[in-house]
Design a protein around this motif. Structure first.
Motif, PDB file in Angstrom:
ATOM      1  N   ALA A 102       0.829  -1.205   0.000  1.00 29.70           N
ATOM      2  CA  ALA A 102       0.000   0.000   0.000  1.00 29.70           C
ATOM      3  C   ALA A 102       0.865   1.256   0.000  1.00 29.70           C
ATOM      4  O   ALA A 102       0.563   2.234  -0.711  1.00 29.70           O
ATOM      5  N   PHE A 103       1.959   1.267   0.795  1.00 26.73           N
ATOM      6  CA  PHE A 103       2.833   2.439   0.829  1.00 26.73           C
ATOM      7  C   PHE A 103       3.518   2.649  -0.521  1.00 26.73           C
ATOM      8  O   PHE A 103       3.661   3.788  -0.986  1.00 26.73           O
ATOM      9  N   LEU A 104       3.932   1.541  -1.129  1.00 22.36           N
ATOM     10  CA  LEU A 104       4.584   1.663  -2.442  1.00 22.36           C
ATOM     11  C   LEU A 104       3.624   2.202  -3.491  1.00 22.36           C
ATOM     12  O   LEU A 104       3.984   3.086  -4.294  1.00 22.36           O
ATOM     13  N   SER A 105       2.391   1.710  -3.483  1.00 20.55           N
ATOM     14  CA  SER A 105       1.433   2.178  -4.493  1.00 20.55           C
ATOM     15  C   SER A 105       1.101   3.653  -4.315  1.00 20.55           C
ATOM     16  O   SER A 105       0.820   4.357  -5.294  1.00 20.55           O
ATOM     17  N   LEU A 106       1.145   4.151  -3.071  1.00 18.14           N
ATOM     18  CA  LEU A 106       0.805   5.546  -2.837  1.00 18.14           C
ATOM     19  C   LEU A 106       1.991   6.462  -3.102  1.00 18.14           C
ATOM     20  O   LEU A 106       1.830   7.557  -3.682  1.00 18.14           O
ATOM     21  N   PHE A 107       3.220   6.066  -2.712  1.00 24.29           N
ATOM     22  CA  PHE A 107       4.374   6.957  -2.802  1.00 24.29           C
ATOM     23  C   PHE A 107       5.281   6.641  -3.998  1.00 24.29           C
ATOM     24  O   PHE A 107       6.333   7.256  -4.140  1.00 24.29           O
ATOM     25  N   GLN A 108       4.870   5.695  -4.836  1.00 31.61           N
ATOM     26  CA  GLN A 108       5.682   5.447  -6.031  1.00 31.61           C
ATOM     27  C   GLN A 108       5.643   6.658  -6.956  1.00 31.61           C
ATOM     28  O   GLN A 108       6.623   6.963  -7.648  1.00 31.61           O
ATOM     29  N   SER A 109       4.527   7.381  -6.906  1.00 25.88           N
ATOM     30  CA  SER A 109       4.437   8.608  -7.696  1.00 25.88           C
ATOM     31  C   SER A 109       5.294   9.724  -7.125  1.00 25.88           C
ATOM     32  O   SER A 109       5.528  10.740  -7.790  1.00 25.88           O
ATOM     33  N   HIS A 110       5.797   9.561  -5.876  1.00 24.82           N
ATOM     34  CA  HIS A 110       6.672  10.543  -5.245  1.00 24.82           C
ATOM     35  C   HIS A 110       8.138  10.124  -5.342  1.00 24.82           C
ATOM     36  O   HIS A 110       8.974  10.649  -4.595  1.00 24.82           O
ATOM     37  N   GLY A 111       8.430   9.188  -6.207  1.00 23.96           N
ATOM     38  CA  GLY A 111       9.820   8.831  -6.456  1.00 23.96           C
ATOM     39  C   GLY A 111      10.292   7.586  -5.733  1.00 23.96           C
ATOM     40  O   GLY A 111      11.481   7.225  -5.844  1.00 23.96           O
ATOM     41  N   LEU A 112       9.416   6.912  -4.959  1.00 22.32           N
ATOM     42  CA  LEU A 112       9.844   5.710  -4.245  1.00 22.32           C
ATOM     43  C   LEU A 112       9.987   4.549  -5.227  1.00 22.32           C
ATOM     44  O   LEU A 112       9.068   4.243  -5.987  1.00 22.32           O
TER      45      LEU A 112
END
Length: 842
Positions: free
Chosen positions: A649-659
């Motif tokens: 869930a964290f990856l799906s949300l913050f992947q757009s922030h460069g993660l």
């Protein structure tokens, strides 16, 4: 009656005038009550009977001569049985003993008797089972089996027969009384005011123990009984006012051979209560020990039978898995203090640690130069300024407590390295908040077992501790008495220029003690050697590929576990900069650690799944953050079953922030084995490690099976990477001998390396079972001679030597022969949509 000789026959007594009979009854009552002496009684009696019966005088004189000889049965006694049978055969009540004047006289005497104080307890008094009275061994025969509608004469005749039989054996009664226990004789002597000797004492016991239930003697018989028994018992013994003598059951069994309390066989008719008493006396004083521990669980709970269809492990026996070799780098220091000395001398201006205030803003940055100088001052103060030169308070090898709040990492770091330089063993603990804190009591037990008498703290923390009315620190419950030392720089002494700490190459001597709470709530101290601390820093540096100058954001507790290893040790070894985010800041601003990563362009972040969850919840508050600088997002509780959903869930949300997906690195740790395994930072574009979708039914039997059923019965777990560099891992059965598991079997993870703990401080037995495990093969033979450390983690080694953890030993539940894990229950609860599944109010 035996001492007075033969009594007049009943016909002769009946022929006397009523007033003479009444006077005789009064005389006998006075004699029984002790109002007149025996001699006076006989003179008055002879005077009354002399006009009517000349023979009576002769019999009295002959009885006077035979008084000191063996007692002879009276005429009334000898004639009682025949009269008794004649009366039973006749079936008619004998009216010769009915006299109105006699009845009135006896009733008046009984009424007078009721007013007097009882000199003897009721005959229903219980006898002590520990006192074997001679009367118990000589129970008179029970002849009170007559029906209730028969006359009182028959009952009296039966009692007379019992007394006659007992008097015939008077010598044996006396001998047995003398041979009896002293306690019984003393007990019988206390029944009377006067002193009871010989036959009188034995017969008093008989009367005290003989109980005839629901038999009420008429006035005639009461008077007769009192007169006839006056010489058999003490003169001052009073009968109950009601004239009721309770005792043996009517209708008791026929005469049988039985053993009395002292083992003497008696042929008599006994009641059920007496038989129960005798059988109780025969029993041992205490039941056997096994009767106290009767396991009736089989009657309460049905014993589960093994399921014939349960899955069983089918693979081959596993072999220990080795990690990559621990590389030797030329610039690694020989000890952790040497690294601090080097960076503090050559890179004094480089930032080491940054603390945040309540709002999440940087409040103070500790440089390597400041850390070295302050630690040096503290080490000198501890060794030289706390006591006298001849009697120092602290010596190298002593233990001290570090009491610092979770929002003050700077003061804690100075105190920790000051203890290392002084060769004093620090024991970091939590700040006691109340006097009766339950967890604090367990911490107090640890402090006492470690022999700690000194606590280091900061001035702010000391002011916040609970105090007495005099302003002194309260004595915490279960704690030893401590001397508190403030480690703020203004209270420390600057060492002379020629004073230098003793920094030796890392060895097996203890470096620090980390506390651990067991499943039962007890606190144990895991001792870590200086060599293990240095080797662990080297292994972490190699696995995480740390380099100088990197920024690390630490959201964990910096006093223990991964927060201590990465945020206090590995960063100093590699000259890294740690930004510590306190828990109090996370509560007010859950996104603060993400903001620190963005502001400091941090390469590494140390978090737990809860921190990922809180950051997602607060994501709407601020969107202009970038996580593109992160190459490692170390999830320290990535071994938990629910960590997969949090990471995804964290990856799906913050992947757009460069993660980047390959930056998420779960790891598994324990206080005993320290870092067990960690996922290495991935290469961009490389395939992600696989997931294990396991059958929950198979896991409950300790077997690994790929799930083929619906998703509700599956458990998805993610790997925690490979074995640490320089280490070796094996999986052993969680109970019984440390036998190696099969490749498709769940067991406890054991690690062998230089990076684990040494022992539980002061607990030799538990230490051997945890830190000195030698795995054995299925045949029982040991596999090598290298000791392993139990990690307390349950898991298996999957394809590609990836380590999977499915739970902890502390959370293992055994229900009906099947294993369940507390983490699985939590994961199930989190996965269920409560609004749809759980009824409201249930």
């Amino acid at each position: 009656m035996a001492e007075r000789g033969l009594e007049p026959s009943p016909a002769a007594v009946a022929a006397l005038p009523p007033e003479v009979r009444a006077q005789l009854a009064e005389l006998e009552l006075e004699l029984s009550e002790g109002d007149i002496t025996q001699k006076g009684y006989e003179k008055k009696r002879a005077k009354l009977l002399s006009p009517y019966s000349p023979q009576t005088q002769e019999t009295d004189s002959t009885g006077q001569k035979d008084r000191n000889q063996t007692p002879a049965p009276t005429a009334a006694q000898t004639s009682a049985p025949s009269k008794y049978h004649r009366t039973r055969s006749g079936g008619a009540r004998d009216e010769r003993y009915r006299s109105d004047i006699h009845t009135e006289a006896v009733q008046a005497a009984l009424a007078k008797h009721k007013e007097q104080k009882m000199a003897l307890p009721m005959p229903t008094k219980r006898r002590s089972t520990f006192v074997q009275s001679p009367a118990d061994a000589c129970t008179p025969p029970d002849t009170s089996s007559a029906s209730e509608d028969e006359g009182s004469l028959r009952r009296q005749a039966a009692l007379s027969a019992a007394l006659q039989q007992s008097l015939q054996n008077a010598e044996s009664w006396i001998n047995r009384s003398i041979q009896g226990s002293s306690t019984s004789s003393s007990a019988s002597s206390t029944l009377s005011h006067g002193e009871v000797k010989g036959t009188s004492g034995s017969l008093a016991d008989v009367f005290a123990n003989t109980r005839i239930e629901n038999v009420s003697a008429p006035p005639d018989v009461t008077a007769t009984t009192s007169s006839s028994s006056s010489s058999l018992r003490p003169a001052n013994i009073d009968l109950p006012p009601s004239g009721i003598v309770k005792g043996m059951h009517k209708g008791s069994n026929r005469s049988s051979l039985m053993d009395t309390a002292d083992g003497v066989p008696v042929n008599s008719r006994v009641s059920t209560k007496i038989q129960q008493l005798l059988s109780t006396l025969k029993r041992p004083k205490r039941p056997p020990l096994k009767e106290f521990f009767v396991d009736d669980s089989e009657e309460i709970v049905e014993v589960p039978q093994p399921d014939p269809n349960q899955p069983k492990p089918e693979g081959r026996q596993m072999t220990p898995v080795k990690g990559e070799p621990l590389g030797v780098i030329c610039n690694w220091p020989p000890a952790l203090e040497s690294a601090l000395q080097r960076w503090g001398s050559t890179q004094a201006k480089c930032p080491c640690l940054t603390g945040l205030d309540v709002s999440g803003k940087p409040v103070y940055t500790l440089t390597y130069g400041k850390l070295w100088s302050r630690s040096l001052k503290l080490a000198y103060t501890l060794l030289n300024k706390l006591g006298t030169k001849n009697e120092p308070v602290l010596k190298p090898g002593d233990r001290v407590a570090l009491v610092y709040p979770n929002n003050d990492p700077v003061m804690f770091m100075v105190a920790f390295y000051g203890c290392l330089l002084a060769e004093v063993i620090p024991v970091p603990i939590e700040v006691p908040l109340t006097r009766k804190d339950a967890g604090g009591q367990q911490i107090g037990f640890l402090l006492g077992s470690c022999g700690i008498a000194l606590a280091l703290t900061s001035e702010i923390c000391l002011k916040g501790l609970p105090k007495t009315q005099n302003g002194e620190i309260v004595q915490f419950k279960g704690w030893p008495r401590l001397k508190w030392v403030v480690t703020d720089s203004k209270y420390l002494s600057k060492p002379p220029k020629d004073w230098q700490p003793h920094i030796a190459p890392a060895g097996t001597e203890p470096a620090y003690i980390e506390y651990k709470t067991s499943k039962e709530g007890s606190v144990m101290g895991v001792t870590v050697s200086r060599l293990a601390m240095l080797s662990h820093c080297q292994a972490l540096s190699q696995a995480c590929n740390y380099s100088e100058g990197e920024a690390v954001v630490n959201v964990l507790d910096f006093k223990k576990d991964a927060g201590l290893w990465h945020g206090m040790f590995a960063n100093v070894m590699n000259k890294m900069h740690t930004i510590s985010v306190p828990y109090s800041v996370m509560k007010t601003c859950p996104l603060s650690w993400v903001q620190r990563v963005h502001a400091h362009k941090a390469k590494v972040a140390l978090v737990k799944c809860r921190d990922l969850h809180w950051a997602m919840m607060a994501h709407r508050d601020q969107r202009d953050v970038s996580l593109s600088s992160l190459r490692m997002l170390i999830v320290t509780d990535g071994a938990n079953p629910w960590s997969v959903s949090s990471c995804d869930a964290f990856l799906s949300l913050f992947q757009s922030h460069g993660l980047r997906p390959e930056a998420i690195c779960p790891c598994a740790t324990s206080a005993e084995a320290m870092t067990v395994a960690i996922r290495r930072p991935g290469v961009p574009g490389a395939p992600l490690p696989g997931r294990a979708i396991l059958s929950m039914n198979g896991l409950s039997y300790g077997v690994i099976r790929v799930n083929t059923e619906d998703k509700n019965s599956a458990l998805t777990v993610q790997d925690v990477g490979h074995v640490m560099p320089g280490g070796m891992m094996c999986i052993v059965k969680p109970d019984g001998l440390p036998q190696l598991c099969k490749t498709d079997e769940i067991g406890e993870i054991c690690v062998s390396s230089r990076t684990g703990g040494m022992m539980y401080f002061g607990l030799t037995g538990v230490t051997k079972n945890t830190f000195e495990v030698i795995p054995v093969a299925s045949s029982g033979s040991p596999v090598g001679d290298v000791p392993f450390i139990r990690s307390g983690l349950l898991g298996f080694v999957g394809p590609g030597s990836l380590v999977f953890v499915v739970g902890k030993m502390d959370g293992l539940l055994m229900v009906s022969g099947r294993r369940h894990n507390a983490d699985d229950i939590v994961a199930t609860g989190l996965a269920v949509e409560s609004i749809k599944t759980v009824y409201r109010g249930r």
